[in-house]
Every structure is written in C-alpha cells, then in structure tokens.
Design a protein around this motif. Structure first.
Motif, short mmCIF file in Angstrom:
data_model
loop_
_atom_site.label_atom_id
_atom_site.label_comp_id
_atom_site.label_asym_id
_atom_site.label_seq_id
_atom_site.Cartn_x
_atom_site.Cartn_y
_atom_site.Cartn_z
N MET A 1 40.16 -32.44 76.05
CA MET A 1 40.10 -32.96 74.69
C MET A 1 39.26 -32.03 73.81
O MET A 1 38.16 -31.64 74.17
CB MET A 1 39.48 -34.36 74.69
N THR A 2 39.81 -31.67 72.67
CA THR A 2 39.13 -30.75 71.77
C THR A 2 37.96 -31.44 71.07
O THR A 2 38.13 -32.51 70.50
CB THR A 2 40.11 -30.21 70.72
N THR A 3 36.80 -30.82 71.11
CA THR A 3 35.61 -31.38 70.48
C THR A 3 34.86 -30.30 69.72
O THR A 3 35.06 -29.10 69.93
CB THR A 3 34.65 -31.98 71.52
N ILE A 4 33.96 -30.74 68.83
CA ILE A 4 33.06 -29.82 68.15
C ILE A 4 31.83 -29.61 69.02
O ILE A 4 31.22 -30.60 69.47
CB ILE A 4 32.66 -30.39 66.77
N PRO A 5 31.44 -28.39 69.31
CA PRO A 5 30.26 -28.17 70.15
C PRO A 5 28.99 -28.58 69.42
O PRO A 5 28.94 -28.65 68.19
CB PRO A 5 30.30 -26.66 70.40
N ASP A 6 27.95 -28.86 70.19
CA ASP A 6 26.70 -29.31 69.59
C ASP A 6 25.75 -28.16 69.26
O ASP A 6 24.72 -28.37 68.62
CB ASP A 6 25.99 -30.34 70.47
N SER A 7 26.08 -26.95 69.70
CA SER A 7 25.21 -25.81 69.43
C SER A 7 26.02 -24.52 69.59
O SER A 7 27.10 -24.50 70.17
CB SER A 7 24.02 -25.78 70.41
N TYR A 8 25.43 -23.44 69.07
CA TYR A 8 26.04 -22.12 69.27
C TYR A 8 26.14 -21.77 70.74
O TYR A 8 27.17 -21.26 71.22
CB TYR A 8 25.21 -21.06 68.53
N LEU A 9 25.09 -22.06 71.52
CA LEU A 9 25.09 -21.70 72.94
C LEU A 9 26.18 -22.45 73.70
O LEU A 9 26.86 -21.88 74.56
CB LEU A 9 23.72 -21.96 73.54
N THR A 10 26.34 -23.73 73.40
CA THR A 10 27.41 -24.51 74.04
C THR A 10 28.77 -23.93 73.68
O THR A 10 29.66 -23.80 74.53
CB THR A 10 27.34 -25.98 73.60
N SER A 11 28.93 -23.59 72.43
CA SER A 11 30.20 -23.02 71.97
C SER A 11 30.49 -21.70 72.65
O SER A 11 31.63 -21.43 73.09
CB SER A 11 30.14 -22.84 70.45
N ARG A 12 29.48 -20.84 72.76
CA ARG A 12 29.68 -19.55 73.41
C ARG A 12 30.06 -19.71 74.87
O ARG A 12 30.98 -19.04 75.37
CB ARG A 12 28.41 -18.70 73.28
N SER A 13 29.38 -20.61 75.56
CA SER A 13 29.69 -20.83 76.98
C SER A 13 31.13 -21.33 77.15
O SER A 13 31.84 -20.91 78.07
CB SER A 13 28.71 -21.84 77.59
N ARG A 14 31.55 -22.22 76.28
CA ARG A 14 32.92 -22.74 76.36
C ARG A 14 33.93 -21.64 76.12
O ARG A 14 34.95 -21.56 76.81
CB ARG A 14 33.07 -23.87 75.35
N PHE A 15 33.66 -20.79 75.16
CA PHE A 15 34.56 -19.67 74.88
C PHE A 15 34.65 -18.74 76.08
O PHE A 15 35.75 -18.36 76.52
CB PHE A 15 34.05 -18.93 73.64
N GLN A 16 33.52 -18.36 76.64
CA GLN A 16 33.51 -17.43 77.77
C GLN A 16 34.19 -18.01 79.00
O GLN A 16 34.76 -17.27 79.82
CB GLN A 16 32.07 -17.05 78.11
N ALA A 17 34.16 -19.33 79.14
CA ALA A 17 34.73 -19.97 80.33
C ALA A 17 36.25 -19.82 80.43
O ALA A 17 36.83 -20.05 81.50
CB ALA A 17 34.37 -21.46 80.34
N HIS A 18 36.92 -19.43 79.34
CA HIS A 18 38.37 -19.26 79.36
C HIS A 18 38.79 -17.90 79.91
O HIS A 18 40.00 -17.65 80.05
CB HIS A 18 38.94 -19.45 77.96
N LEU A 19 37.83 -17.06 80.24
CA LEU A 19 38.17 -15.70 80.67
C LEU A 19 39.05 -15.69 81.92
O LEU A 19 40.04 -14.95 81.98
CB LEU A 19 36.88 -14.92 80.92
N ALA A 20 38.73 -16.52 82.90
CA ALA A 20 39.49 -16.51 84.15
C ALA A 20 40.94 -16.92 83.93
O ALA A 20 41.88 -16.29 84.47
CB ALA A 20 38.83 -17.43 85.18
N ASP A 21 41.17 -17.97 83.14
CA ASP A 21 42.53 -18.41 82.88
C ASP A 21 43.33 -17.34 82.15
O ASP A 21 44.51 -17.11 82.45
CB ASP A 21 42.53 -19.70 82.04
N LEU A 22 42.70 -16.68 81.19
CA LEU A 22 43.40 -15.62 80.47
C LEU A 22 43.72 -14.45 81.39
O LEU A 22 44.81 -13.87 81.32
CB LEU A 22 42.54 -15.15 79.29
N THR A 23 42.80 -14.11 82.27
CA THR A 23 43.02 -12.99 83.18
C THR A 23 44.17 -13.26 84.14
O THR A 23 44.88 -12.33 84.55
CB THR A 23 41.73 -12.69 83.97
#
Length: 371
Positions: free
Chosen positions: A1-23
């Motif tokens: 479910m798409t949500t708004i992150p509560d902080s920059y750090l949370t947002s960055r971690s979520r973005f980086q977590a997609h690396l494996a699926d993209l690879t």
C-alpha cells in the motif's frame, strides 16, 4: 500500500530497498548515493537501470528538488514501483530514478537548501552576475517580502500582511507581485525564492547525472514531482517554454487534462529552471534524441486569488521565521501551515494525488510498455 513516509531517512530506505527487484529485471542496475557537501550523511540517491539490448527509451522520475515536496514525490515513486515498473521492457527501456535532489530540504522539512537557495532557480550555465538585473520589481517590494523583525506577534503579522497586500496590489497589481515573488531573485540571500550567487553543489550534481544518464538514448521522458501550485483537485502538467507541442497533444500523451506552460499567462516566469536547462542540454549535446520533460504539480491550497495570497503569506512568514526568529507560538503555527501548503493532511487530497498519478502513469507507461 502506497503511503507518505514520515521522514527523509524512511523515504530513502524505502527507495533503496527496490534495488534488488529492479536488478532482477535490469541486470545492469546500480545505486549511486551522492553525499551532500554540508552533511555527508544526507544523500541524493540515483538508481540507474540500463536496458539489455538497445537504448530506445529512457524514463526519468525525480523527487525532492524542493525538499518538503519530496514527501508526496516519494509516495508517487512508490506507486510507480508497486504498480507500473513491471510493465516496462528491460531490453529496450532504461530508468533513471532520483530520490531527494535536495536532501537537506527534505530532511528538515524546508523547501530551499541549507543556503536558502531555491534550486529550481539555480540551473544556469552562465554568469550569475547577469541575473542581478532580472526581477526589477523585487527591490521595491522587498519590505513586503522580507520583514526585518522577529515573528513574535503572530496576530499582528497576519493583519499587517493583509494591509500591506492591499496597498501593494493597488500599486503593482496581483500579476506583478506574483512575478516578483516567484520568478527568482539574485541579490538578497535572506529573501524568498533566492536563486543564489553561484551554482549550488546540488545543481552541479544533477547536471552531471543528467549528462551521463541521457547518453545514448533515442527517446527521453522526464517527470519531476512537485506540490503547491494549481487547483487542489487536479494535478497540473507544467511544461517548459522550450516545449513546442500544444497543450491538447500533451494532455493526450501524458494522461492529464490540465496542462500549463511556464509563462505569466498560464503559470509564472522562472529563471534558472531545471527543466529549461535540460531542454537546452538536450538540444546542445543530444540533438538526435526526442526529449520531453515536465513538472507534475499537485495543487494544495488552490488557485484562486485568495488562496494565492494565503500561499504568499505563509511563504513570507516562514522565511521571516527562518531569518529573524520568532515566538514558539508563531513557530508552531507557521510549521503547520507551511506543511499544509506542500503536504496537506487531508486523506482525500492524498488519494486524489494518487489517482491523478495513476492516470498519468497509465498513459505514459502505455507509451513505454512491453508490446
């Protein structure tokens, strides 16, 4: 479910977590974390996915050029990952996905960078001294735009703003005030929409990313996520003056009924705009490529004259608080009002923003999708 992150750090971690699926789909995928000069713990994160057969198309999605606006941008990026990325052809389509162009601003819930520079007034290849002659109305309006006392008497400041606005509207008119406020100015570093005395490190970083990322592609489309401008119930696709296709054609191509060109009649004039610079880059260094870039603006307050005045009021008061300080009561009110300007708390607003994003991605991804 798409949500708004509560902080920059949370947002960055979520973005980086997609690396494996993209690879798993684009083997030539890499994550580059570019540290901020003033705080190396803050990074602009770039995911690059190279197609395996031919560089036919490149889709670019960027967020957080105006830091606080990156929170909605993060949610739109997450929607793309969850519902759309699997529809692209990794053999012929590349991705350039950028999280937090202005990480300091996003981390601190500010719009500008740590030097009070609006990065979307800073993309300029020439001599910044020449820009000092632009925006001729700003000096006369500077007492209105830049109050010099601490923001202690919030009620008095609100009433004073109304009086000053009425007087300035009578002298300059609303259009000239809007242009003076929003165009960008290059003389007053403590003022609103300051474009800088020189190019910022974040700007240099993005220029390099675009030069490298665009290389070799035949067709490039860039969607840059912003919030604030336009009607509250409809995303606006804001196009560059360098884009020659008519609004009706762009609306059909990109799935949005509202298209505005960045000029005084439809939007407002900007100096040092990132997308304008990209068009110049593409014409100069990638002349054989088909190129399109636009800002996806998700309106917040609304687009009436009253709502525009409300937006200008909080912009002025927020800058006054940042530069001159103020009472705890004023700081709390300004913080909440400023967040409402760029990230409304109403759930219906967020759901409509996602609906508009889906409509856009359904159309855009259809141009890129696996046949």
């Amino acid at each position: 479910m798409t949500t708004i992150p509560d902080s920059y750090l949370t947002s960055r971690s979520r973005f980086q977590a997609h690396l494996a699926d993209l690879t798993s789909r684009w083997p030539a995928t890499r994550l580059t974390s570019l540290p901020l000069v003033v705080d190396p713990n803050l990074t602009t994160d770039v995911i690059t996915c190279e197609p395996s057969v031919s560089k036919d198309r490149l889709l670019v999605i960027t967020t957080g050029e105006h830091g606080i606006e990156g929170f909605l941008g993060s949610a739109v990026m997450e929607l793309f990952f969850e519902e759309y990325v699997h529809r692209l052809d990794p053999q012929t389509t590349g991705l350039l996905l950028i999280h937090a162009i202005n990480p300091w601003g996003m981390h601190n819930w500010e719009r500008q960078n740590s030097s009070n520079v609006d990065l979307n007034r800073n993309f300029f290849d020439g001599d910044f001294a020449r820009l000092k002659q632009t925006n001729p109305d700003y000096p006369a309006l500077m007492p209105y735009f830049q109050p010099q006392e601490p923001l202690n008497n919030l009620a008095g400041s609100k009433l004073g703003f109304i009086g000053r606005t009425i007087r300035n509207f009578a002298v300059f008119g609303p259009r000239r005030i809007r242009e003076a406020a929003l165009m960008g100015q290059y003389n007053h570093p403590e003022g609103i929409y300051f474009g800088g005395f020189d190019r910022q490190p974040e700007t240099d970083t993005m220029m390099t990313v675009y030069r490298q990322g665009f290389t070799g592609y035949k067709d490039i489309s860039h969607l840059d996520m912003h919030t604030g401008y336009g009607p509250r119930d409809q995303m606006t696709l804001v196009t560059s003056p360098y884009e020659k296709r008519p609004a009706a054609e762009l609306a059909a191509c990109y799935g949005t009924p509202r298209v505005a060109a960045a000029n005084p009649d439809e939007f407002y004039t900007m100096q040092g705009d990132m997308i304008d610079w990209e068009y110049q880059l593409a014409a100069r260094e990638f002349p054989e490529a088909k190129f399109f870039a636009a800002t996806c603006e998700f309106g917040t307050y609304g687009d009436s004259t009253i709502q525009a005045a409300r937006s200008l009021r909080i912009t002025i008061l927020k800058n006054q608080l940042n530069q001159q300080g103020g009472s705890p009561e004023a700081a709390e009110w300004v913080k909440n009002e400023f967040r409402e300007l760029y990230l409304p708390s109403e759930s219906a607003w967020f759901e409509k923003a996602l609906a508009d994003s889906r409509k856009m991605f359904d159309t855009v991804i259809g141009l890129f999708a696996v046949k």
